[in-house]
Design a protein around this motif. Sequence first.
Motif, PDB file in Angstrom:
ATOM      1  N   ALA A  53       0.861  -1.189   0.000  1.00  0.00           N
ATOM      2  CA  ALA A  53       0.000   0.000   0.000  1.00  0.00           C
ATOM      3  C   ALA A  53       0.890   1.228   0.000  1.00  0.00           C
ATOM      4  O   ALA A  53       1.862   1.301   0.750  1.00  0.00           O
ATOM      5  CB  ALA A  53      -0.918  -0.003   1.216  1.00  0.00           C
ATOM      6  N   LEU A  54       0.590   2.178  -0.863  1.00  0.00           N
ATOM      7  CA  LEU A  54       1.392   3.402  -0.978  1.00  0.00           C
ATOM      8  C   LEU A  54       0.481   4.599  -1.141  1.00  0.00           C
ATOM      9  O   LEU A  54      -0.416   4.588  -1.971  1.00  0.00           O
ATOM     10  CB  LEU A  54       2.285   3.317  -2.230  1.00  0.00           C
ATOM     11  N   HIS A  55       0.708   5.615  -0.331  1.00  0.00           N
ATOM     12  CA  HIS A  55      -0.061   6.847  -0.485  1.00  0.00           C
ATOM     13  C   HIS A  55       0.698   8.027   0.087  1.00  0.00           C
ATOM     14  O   HIS A  55       1.586   7.868   0.925  1.00  0.00           O
ATOM     15  CB  HIS A  55      -1.450   6.715   0.133  1.00  0.00           C
ATOM     16  N   THR A  99       1.493  -2.167  -9.860  1.00  0.00           N
ATOM     17  CA  THR A  99       2.885  -1.983  -9.444  1.00  0.00           C
ATOM     18  C   THR A  99       3.226  -0.502  -9.462  1.00  0.00           C
ATOM     19  O   THR A  99       2.706   0.253 -10.283  1.00  0.00           O
ATOM     20  CB  THR A  99       3.852  -2.829 -10.315  1.00  0.00           C
ATOM     21  N   CYS A 100       4.071  -0.098  -8.527  1.00  0.00           N
ATOM     22  CA  CYS A 100       4.413   1.329  -8.409  1.00  0.00           C
ATOM     23  C   CYS A 100       5.511   1.689  -9.404  1.00  0.00           C
ATOM     24  O   CYS A 100       6.438   0.916  -9.627  1.00  0.00           O
ATOM     25  CB  CYS A 100       4.886   1.627  -6.987  1.00  0.00           C
ATOM     26  N   ILE A 101       5.421   2.879  -9.965  1.00  0.00           N
ATOM     27  CA  ILE A 101       6.430   3.377 -10.903  1.00  0.00           C
ATOM     28  C   ILE A 101       7.795   3.513 -10.204  1.00  0.00           C
ATOM     29  O   ILE A 101       8.840   3.433 -10.844  1.00  0.00           O
ATOM     30  CB  ILE A 101       5.967   4.719 -11.538  1.00  0.00           C
ATOM     31  N   GLY A 102       7.757   3.657  -8.884  1.00  0.00           N
ATOM     32  CA  GLY A 102       8.995   3.804  -8.121  1.00  0.00           C
ATOM     33  C   GLY A 102       9.555   2.472  -7.621  1.00  0.00           C
ATOM     34  O   GLY A 102      10.576   2.441  -6.939  1.00  0.00           O
ATOM     35  N   GLY A 186       0.865   2.301 -10.783  1.00  0.00           N
ATOM     36  CA  GLY A 186      -0.018   2.594  -9.655  1.00  0.00           C
ATOM     37  C   GLY A 186      -0.463   4.043  -9.548  1.00  0.00           C
ATOM     38  O   GLY A 186      -1.598   4.327  -9.175  1.00  0.00           O
ATOM     39  N   MET A 187       0.427   4.982  -9.872  1.00  0.00           N
ATOM     40  CA  MET A 187       0.083   6.417  -9.741  1.00  0.00           C
ATOM     41  C   MET A 187      -1.140   6.812 -10.557  1.00  0.00           C
ATOM     42  O   MET A 187      -1.792   7.807 -10.261  1.00  0.00           O
ATOM     43  CB  MET A 187       1.286   7.294 -10.139  1.00  0.00           C
ATOM     44  N   LYS A 188      -1.475   6.026 -11.586  1.00  0.00           N
ATOM     45  CA  LYS A 188      -2.661   6.301 -12.412  1.00  0.00           C
ATOM     46  C   LYS A 188      -3.882   5.511 -11.937  1.00  0.00           C
ATOM     47  O   LYS A 188      -4.864   5.375 -12.664  1.00  0.00           O
ATOM     48  CB  LYS A 188      -2.363   5.959 -13.882  1.00  0.00           C
TER      49      LYS A 188
HETATM   50 MO    MO Z   1       3.334   4.532  -6.918  1.00  0.00          MO
END
Ligand code: MO
Length: 333
Positions: A53-55, A99-102, A186-188
Amino acid sequence: MNRRDFIQITTISTAGILLPIKYIQANDVVFGPSNEKEILKPTLITPNNEFFALHIGDIPALDLKSWRLIITGYTERVTTLTYDDILKMKAITKMYTLTCIGNEVGGNQIGNARWTGVLMRDVLNKAGVKKGVKNVILRGADGYSTSIPIKDALHKDALLAYKMNGETLPKEHGYPLRFLNPRRYGMKNPKWLVNIELTPKDYKGYWEKRGWDDEALVQIRSGIRRPENKEIIESKIYTISGYAFDGGNHGGISKVEVSADEGKTWNEAIIWASDSPLAWSLWRYRWQVSSNDKRFFIKVRAIAKDKTIQGEITASGILSGVSGLHTVKVGIK
Ligand SMILES: [Mo]
Ligand SMILES: Nc1nc2c(c(=O)[nH]1)N[C@H]1C(S)=C(S)[C@@H](COP(=O)(O)O)O[C@H]1N2
């Protein structure tokens, strides 16, 4: 198979890839093709409580009584939907890998779940998309925002999800409603959605303003889950396993190859679980240690349906997501 049996014969490894106990023990014995058929399929699903989880800030506390999704901007009519309005619409259930871009090469910011929700296109059609709309701005209750081209929003796989793996969407994953944007990082995929705005203009969201790629297309990637980096292997036969994913941007994964000699020679792995190209594929490779070396570097690479081969170097730079080859170092006892 009932749930009890399932628990008895499986164990959880990292990132929710379930590996049957039988299979893990098989690393210690020599098993032929007939035994190999008995190996159970791993589950593609990452359990909710293991999903990364990322926010950007705190999880907003949203109450269904007051929560609304409001569609504004270039619409035929301003449209306000309650949670019940959304539940009454036609539901779709589908697997998507996020998946996260980072995420670093081989990193843990990747997971796959079965999501249930309504098509973004059905919601936008309720409001009526005016001529001239170029982008769709999506805003979360935490102040996060991002934008996507209107054609992505109208895509048949663009989903507003309220369930994750059959459960009400967990708080950390966007309760009550989040967007799932196939093919994009994920950012999108904004969580805690409260507003959708249609606009003829360009718009830069939270991460886009900070330099991250506005396209955010998932690049072909793969990762090794077993063995872990620096693991000491006790036997001369070991089943290496992991995932591969292209976000559907190259037509899906067609092949996975493993190298135990730092990329000099490549061996084809078995893809033992897969769904649509929007979900990761899981692979395994039965490695026979063929020399008396005590140290090996194992690498994996994915090959897509359109023949794209995952490369050692990420061409487009870190702000578009890295995709180099995952390498783990193992020792032999
Ligand atoms: Mo992300
Ligand atoms: N509202 C909101 N949505 C958001 C974010 C956020 O900070 N706020 N982070 C994004 C990022 S960068 C990622 S990688 C994904 C992660 O989704 P997850 O936490 O469900 O795994 O959520 C995206 N959606």
